[in-house]
Design a protein around this motif. Structure first.
Motif, mmCIF file in Angstrom:
data_model
loop_
_atom_site.group_PDB
_atom_site.id
_atom_site.type_symbol
_atom_site.label_atom_id
_atom_site.label_comp_id
_atom_site.label_asym_id
_atom_site.label_seq_id
_atom_site.Cartn_x
_atom_site.Cartn_y
_atom_site.Cartn_z
ATOM 1 N N SER A 8 63.192 42.399 30.027
ATOM 2 C CA SER A 8 62.722 41.081 30.462
ATOM 3 C C SER A 8 61.537 40.584 29.637
ATOM 4 O O SER A 8 61.202 39.396 29.697
ATOM 5 C CB SER A 8 62.324 41.129 31.944
ATOM 6 N N LEU A 9 60.913 41.467 28.869
ATOM 7 C CA LEU A 9 59.733 41.078 28.092
ATOM 8 C C LEU A 9 60.007 39.921 27.126
ATOM 9 O O LEU A 9 59.197 38.978 27.043
ATOM 10 C CB LEU A 9 59.178 42.289 27.343
ATOM 11 N N ARG A 63 59.938 36.698 28.923
ATOM 12 C CA ARG A 63 58.557 36.329 29.253
ATOM 13 C C ARG A 63 57.872 35.696 28.034
ATOM 14 O O ARG A 63 57.136 34.713 28.151
ATOM 15 C CB ARG A 63 57.771 37.557 29.704
ATOM 16 N N SER A 115 61.855 46.419 32.447
ATOM 17 C CA SER A 115 60.687 45.660 32.012
ATOM 18 C C SER A 115 60.757 45.330 30.525
ATOM 19 O O SER A 115 60.399 44.225 30.100
ATOM 20 C CB SER A 115 59.415 46.452 32.319
ATOM 21 N N LEU A 156 60.660 34.828 36.974
ATOM 22 C CA LEU A 156 59.845 35.847 36.308
ATOM 23 C C LEU A 156 58.723 36.336 37.213
ATOM 24 O O LEU A 156 58.399 37.538 37.231
ATOM 25 C CB LEU A 156 59.263 35.295 35.010
ATOM 26 N N GLU A 157 58.113 35.431 37.959
ATOM 27 C CA GLU A 157 57.062 35.835 38.901
ATOM 28 C C GLU A 157 57.633 36.767 39.962
ATOM 29 O O GLU A 157 57.009 37.770 40.330
ATOM 30 C CB GLU A 157 56.436 34.601 39.539
ATOM 31 N N GLN A 209 60.264 30.388 35.358
ATOM 32 C CA GLN A 209 58.935 30.931 35.621
ATOM 33 C C GLN A 209 58.872 31.580 37.001
ATOM 34 O O GLN A 209 58.311 32.669 37.163
ATOM 35 C CB GLN A 209 57.887 29.826 35.527
ATOM 36 N N LEU A 215 60.327 38.627 39.650
ATOM 37 C CA LEU A 215 60.670 39.885 38.985
ATOM 38 C C LEU A 215 59.428 40.729 38.745
ATOM 39 O O LEU A 215 59.438 41.948 38.951
ATOM 40 C CB LEU A 215 61.374 39.587 37.667
ATOM 41 N N THR A 216 58.330 40.093 38.334
ATOM 42 C CA THR A 216 57.078 40.817 38.102
ATOM 43 C C THR A 216 56.559 41.440 39.390
ATOM 44 O O THR A 216 56.104 42.589 39.407
ATOM 45 C CB THR A 216 56.021 39.865 37.521
ATOM 46 N N MET A 217 56.642 40.678 40.481
ATOM 47 C CA MET A 217 56.203 41.195 41.776
ATOM 48 C C MET A 217 57.010 42.434 42.168
ATOM 49 O O MET A 217 56.444 43.450 42.599
ATOM 50 C CB MET A 217 56.351 40.114 42.841
ATOM 51 N N GLU A 219 58.724 44.457 40.158
ATOM 52 C CA GLU A 219 58.442 45.559 39.234
ATOM 53 C C GLU A 219 57.150 46.261 39.595
ATOM 54 O O GLU A 219 57.077 47.497 39.591
ATOM 55 C CB GLU A 219 58.378 45.033 37.800
ATOM 56 N N ARG A 220 56.117 45.494 39.926
ATOM 57 C CA ARG A 220 54.835 46.099 40.297
ATOM 58 C C ARG A 220 54.961 46.898 41.583
ATOM 59 O O ARG A 220 54.431 48.012 41.695
ATOM 60 C CB ARG A 220 53.773 45.014 40.455
#
Length: 315
Positions: free
Chosen positions: A178-179, A182, A175, A209-210, A206, A212-214, A216-217
């Motif tokens: 990747s920050l 972002r 995270s 990143l979405e 984008q 990847l965010t999904m 990670e969560r």
């Protein structure tokens, strides 16, 4: 590996790709461009992420900064960093290495860049390809979490807990890497307005990143769930151990009490002269032990322990 200074000419833009800040090409590039020269100052000492911008300059608006794409997993020392300077017509990168990419080769990268219509497309193509490495790391993390879940069903211990914490650290580490990407994706809209929205590669980045965010969560929640399960298992086992010790202490109380009684050295102890005293003492100890165990069993205080023992013996 980078292969010396590269100038890639796109349709209406150009990419200056330089190996290092100390390269002669850097000095030649910034000689007549004061904004680029100010950007280059201090880059040799930089080892952290940074994002800056120049706005209200019309066609000369710029987005610039540094992105750490790899760090040593144990020491957190910066292992790979590249610097960028982006305008409408030009992209400058210093230290960008194709080894930072996941599977894209130098030839494939050049072919993709040929299809980019602007410097924004080219820049976000590079960022999107860099994100593929992080997405590949998510796949490895998923496999590790699957094995951990299976292992926790069979047994648990410090080794499993250590591996869970390793997964938690990997998520935190990924995270943090990747920050800056972002941040670039958010900052570019401040600099280039609607041009960013019109960039195909910007939109793809984008979406990456979405995704990847999904992931990670989801994996962060999965790791926290495994930690809670481990904590619950530890609490249950701790209670089971304390209960076992309590039951064991209660059951052996007659042995300890009577053993202490007849272990005394008083002269006036008539039982010591009884010819059947030894047999009587053993009988009394056995009766007392069985009586205590029978009382505990009648109260249901040993039932779960016995069931657990039987389940383990069947396995």
């Amino acid at each position: 590996m980078t292969q010396g200074p590269v100038v890639h000419e796109g349709k209406d833009w150009i990419w200056h790709r330089i190996d290092s800040v100390q390269a002669p090409q850097t000095a030649a590039l910034v000689r007549d461009q004061p904004e680029l020269k100010r950007w280059c100052e201090g880059l040799a000492e930089r080892s952290t992420n940074a994002t800056g911008m120049r706005t209200h300059a019309g066609e000369h608006n710029a987005l610039y900064g540094s992105i750490v794409v790899r760090r040593d997993g144990d020491t957190l020392e910066q292992r790979s960093i590249f610097h960028y300077y982006l305008t409408r017509e030009m992209l400058v990168t210093i230290g960008f290495d194709t080894d930072q990419l996941c599977t894209t080769t130098e030839t494939e990268l050049r072919a993709k860049l040929d299809s980019c219509d602007s410097s924004l497309d080219g820049f976000f193509l590079l960022l999107g390809e860099t994100l593929d490495r992080y997405l590949e790391g998510m796949d490895r993390l998923e496999e590790e979490l699957f094995h951990l879940e299976s292992e926790m069903r069979e047994h648990n211990g410090m080794r499993v807990l250590s591996r869970i914490m390793d997964c938690r650290y990997d998520l935190l580490h990924g995270s943090s890497l990747s920050l800056p990407i972002r941040e670039c994706t958010a900052a570019v809209r401040e600099v280039f307005d609607d041009e960013a929205e019109a960039s195909v590669e910007y939109k793809r980045t984008q979406l990456r990143l979405e995704r990847l965010t999904m992931l990670e969560r989801h994996y962060a929640q999965q790791v926290e769930t495994l930690l809670r399960i481990d904590d619950s298992i530890g609490s249950v086992r701790g209670n089971e151990i304390m209960k076992t010790l309590t039951v064991f202490t209660a059951v052996v109380t007659p042995v300890m009490a009577l053993g202490a009684l007849w272990g005394m050295n008083f002269k006036a102890m008539p039982e010591l002269e009884w010819p059947w005293g030894y047999a009587a003492a053993l009988t009394l100890i056995a009766i007392g032990t069985i009586a205590v165990y029978g009382y505990l069993y009648s109260k249901g205080w040993t039932g779960e322990l016995l069931k657990s023992a039987r389940k383990k013996s069947k396995r």
